[in-house]
Design a protein around this motif. Sequence first.
Motif: not given
Length: 220
Positions: A102-107, A1-7, A162-168
């Motif tokens: 998971l820890r949560i980050a925003v980028a 499993m991932p340790r963090a999600a970066i939104f 794992v990153a979560v994003g809406d653009t290329p």
Amino acid sequence: MPRAAIFDVDGTLLDSVDLHALAWHEAMVKFGHDVSFEQARSQIGQGGDKLIPHFLTAEAQRDHGSEMEEWRGKRFKSEYLPLVRPFSAVPDLLRRVHDAGLRIAVASSAKKDELEKYLEIAGIADLVDVTTSSDDAKGSKPAPDIFEVALGKLGIGGADAVAVGDTPYDAEAAGKAGIRTIGVLCGGFTEAALWQAGCAEVRPGPATLLACFAGSLLAK
């Protein structure tokens, strides 16, 4: 499993892409550049350091690039920021991520003061462990700088996130930092564009990602 999600934020957690595009379109026209709303929208997801050179010559950038960007920022804050709303289920999704350990980050390519306001609008300020804005990075997306800073603050490598994003631009930037990306369609880019940019998974939006959490990259 991932340790963090970066939104990512704009277009991923907040329904703000059209509003940003309007502000950039108006700024371009005000300073004498024939840039349509659609053209401006196609570049949202990058910071001003990438967007402005896409439309302005080097001479125009020297002449009024900074002034135009400042005007755009003021215009967005005064006219459009009050209209920004979160997509459905955003706080619920982040709570689910948190509950999964998971820890949560925003980028975000936004500036620090804008990002703080965005987290408040989304109702997630208390759920985020790490924030990264354009003030923390030399280059905005699709450069990997913002994601690399987030990884440094989290104290992990790209393979553990794992990153979560809406653009290329999100997918390209995350990929350069060694991070797999879940693309979401709520920002307006096509599914084909997200796959082509390197997304490992594509979902319609935060609510669907929450509903399908157990089968997503965030849970495996």
